[in-house]
Design an enzyme around this catalytic site. Sequence first.
Site, PDB file in Angstrom:
ATOM      1  NE  ARG A 104      -2.211   1.128   3.776  1.00  0.00           N
ATOM      2  CZ  ARG A 104      -2.902   1.567   4.814  1.00  0.00           C
ATOM      3  NH1 ARG A 104      -4.212   1.495   4.811  1.00  0.00           N
ATOM      4  NH2 ARG A 104      -2.300   2.033   5.866  1.00  0.00           N
ATOM      5  CB  THR A 108      -1.841   7.370  -2.991  1.00  0.00           C
ATOM      6  OG1 THR A 108      -1.258   6.071  -3.165  1.00  0.00           O
ATOM      7  CG2 THR A 108      -0.941   8.411  -3.638  1.00  0.00           C
ATOM      8  CG  ASP A 200       3.260  -1.653   9.008  1.00  0.00           C
ATOM      9  OD1 ASP A 200       3.180  -0.755   8.164  1.00  0.00           O
ATOM     10  OD2 ASP A 200       3.483  -2.855   8.721  1.00  0.00           O
ATOM     11  CG  ASP A 203       6.996  -2.011   9.374  1.00  0.00           C
ATOM     12  OD1 ASP A 203       7.571  -2.586   8.428  1.00  0.00           O
ATOM     13  OD2 ASP A 203       6.670  -0.817   9.358  1.00  0.00           O
TER      14      ASP A 203
HETATM   15  O1  LIG Z   1      -6.811  -2.378   3.468  1.00  0.00           O
HETATM   16  P1  LIG Z   1      -5.644  -1.559   3.017  1.00  0.00           P
HETATM   17  O2  LIG Z   1      -5.818  -0.102   3.275  1.00  0.00           O
HETATM   18  O3  LIG Z   1      -5.224  -1.853   1.612  1.00  0.00           O
HETATM   19  O4  LIG Z   1      -4.417  -1.933   3.979  1.00  0.00           O
HETATM   20  C1  LIG Z   1      -4.138  -3.231   4.384  1.00  0.00           C
HETATM   21  C2  LIG Z   1      -2.833  -3.679   3.812  1.00  0.00           C
HETATM   22  O5  LIG Z   1      -1.748  -2.957   4.397  1.00  0.00           O
HETATM   23  C3  LIG Z   1      -0.812  -3.885   4.916  1.00  0.00           C
HETATM   24  O6  LIG Z   1       0.141  -4.230   3.983  1.00  0.00           O
HETATM   25  P2  LIG Z   1       1.329  -3.235   3.570  1.00  0.00           P
HETATM   26  O7  LIG Z   1       0.957  -2.406   2.408  1.00  0.00           O
HETATM   27  O8  LIG Z   1       1.820  -2.523   4.781  1.00  0.00           O
HETATM   28  O9  LIG Z   1       2.431  -4.241   3.036  1.00  0.00           O
HETATM   29  P3  LIG Z   1       3.339  -5.252   3.865  1.00  0.00           P
HETATM   30  O10 LIG Z   1       2.475  -6.414   4.215  1.00  0.00           O
HETATM   31  O11 LIG Z   1       4.407  -5.594   2.907  1.00  0.00           O
HETATM   32  O12 LIG Z   1       3.852  -4.540   5.087  1.00  0.00           O
HETATM   33  C4  LIG Z   1      -1.679  -5.047   5.301  1.00  0.00           C
HETATM   34  O13 LIG Z   1      -0.946  -6.237   5.494  1.00  0.00           O
HETATM   35  C5  LIG Z   1      -2.647  -5.133   4.148  1.00  0.00           C
HETATM   36  O14 LIG Z   1      -2.174  -5.856   3.042  1.00  0.00           O
HETATM   37  O1  LIG Z   2      -3.452  -0.493  10.733  1.00  0.00           O
HETATM   38  C1  LIG Z   2      -2.945  -0.946   9.685  1.00  0.00           C
HETATM   39  C2  LIG Z   2      -3.424  -0.603   8.412  1.00  0.00           C
HETATM   40  C3  LIG Z   2      -2.832  -1.139   7.314  1.00  0.00           C
HETATM   41  N1  LIG Z   2      -1.793  -1.983   7.472  1.00  0.00           N
HETATM   42  C4  LIG Z   2      -1.313  -2.314   8.687  1.00  0.00           C
HETATM   43  O2  LIG Z   2      -0.347  -3.083   8.808  1.00  0.00           O
HETATM   44  N2  LIG Z   2      -1.890  -1.769   9.776  1.00  0.00           N
HETATM   45 MG   LIG Z   3       3.019  -3.058   6.188  1.00  0.00          MG
END
Ligand SMILES: O=P(O)(O)OC[C@H]1O[C@H](OP(=O)(O)OP(=O)(O)O)[C@H](O)[C@@H]1O
Ligand SMILES: O=c1cc[nH]c(=O)[nH]1
Ligand SMILES: [Mg+2]
Length: 209
Positions: A104, A108, A200, A203
């Site tokens: 994500r 944006t 997150d 993370d």
């Molecule tokens: O519903 P949304 O607003 O799309 O957000 C949720 C997304 O955000 C996080 O991933 P992230 O983009 O942080 O990637 P990552 O798993 O690599 O940390 C989470 O694991 C979802 O995939």
């Molecule tokens: O709260 C949140 C939202 C999106 N992705 C995450 O990992 N945490």
């Molecule tokens: Mg993430």
Amino acid sequence: MGNVFVLDHPLIQHKLTYIRDKRTGTKEFRELVDEVAMLMAFEITRNLPVQEIDTETPVTTATTKVLAGKKIGLVPILRAGLGMVDGMLDLIPAAKVGHVGLYRDPETLTPHEYYIKLPSDIDERELIVIDPMLATGGSAKDAIASLKKRGAKNIRLMCLIAAPEGVEVIKEAHPDVDIYLAALDEKLDEKGYIIPGLGDAGDRLFGTK
Ligand SMILES: O=P(O)(O)OC[C@H]1O[C@H](OP(=O)(O)OP(=O)(O)O)[C@H](O)[C@@H]1O
Ligand SMILES: O=c1cc[nH]c(=O)[nH]1
Ligand SMILES: [Mg+2]
């Protein structure tokens, strides 16, 4: 279909509390996510169809049950969805696993797909899309659309925590998809984080903050 189920088993809720706790470090966070995923897999498979077969026990022939119908496929959304795969495979070891890579954009909040690799028979499988977080819903919405584009017909979504906004997005875009959660939280903040949430997920799972 299009239902939302909050899995309120006491063990799931207990472990989720420690997953949310900011003092929980990476090792424990990972272990707890794994355990909750296994417990959720137990709940989500509760209504799988079974069929009766004859089984020769050492003493007689018995009418017994085995799983019937479609085979299962797990589809974690990378990265954070990976943290829930092993726990689910503990209970469903024969499941095939596809991967959808999405991140994500932090500014944006738009999801970007960077990877996809799926079992060839996804059209014949009951797919469970896995991601700890359903925030704006953009990532899960796009992941599910990608699967449908490639022939998937039976899809469920399993997340640890969702915001109401994300649930509405999935209900609107994919009314055929049931959603399974450990918790439905209050809202999103201005940066798209779930409140109260857990921070997150990626993370915290991988120690990348
Ligand atoms: O519903 P949304 O607003 O799309 O957000 C949720 C997304 O955000 C996080 O991933 P992230 O983009 O942080 O990637 P990552 O798993 O690599 O940390 C989470 O694991 C979802 O995939
Ligand atoms: O709260 C949140 C939202 C999106 N992705 C995450 O990992 N945490
Ligand atoms: Mg993430």
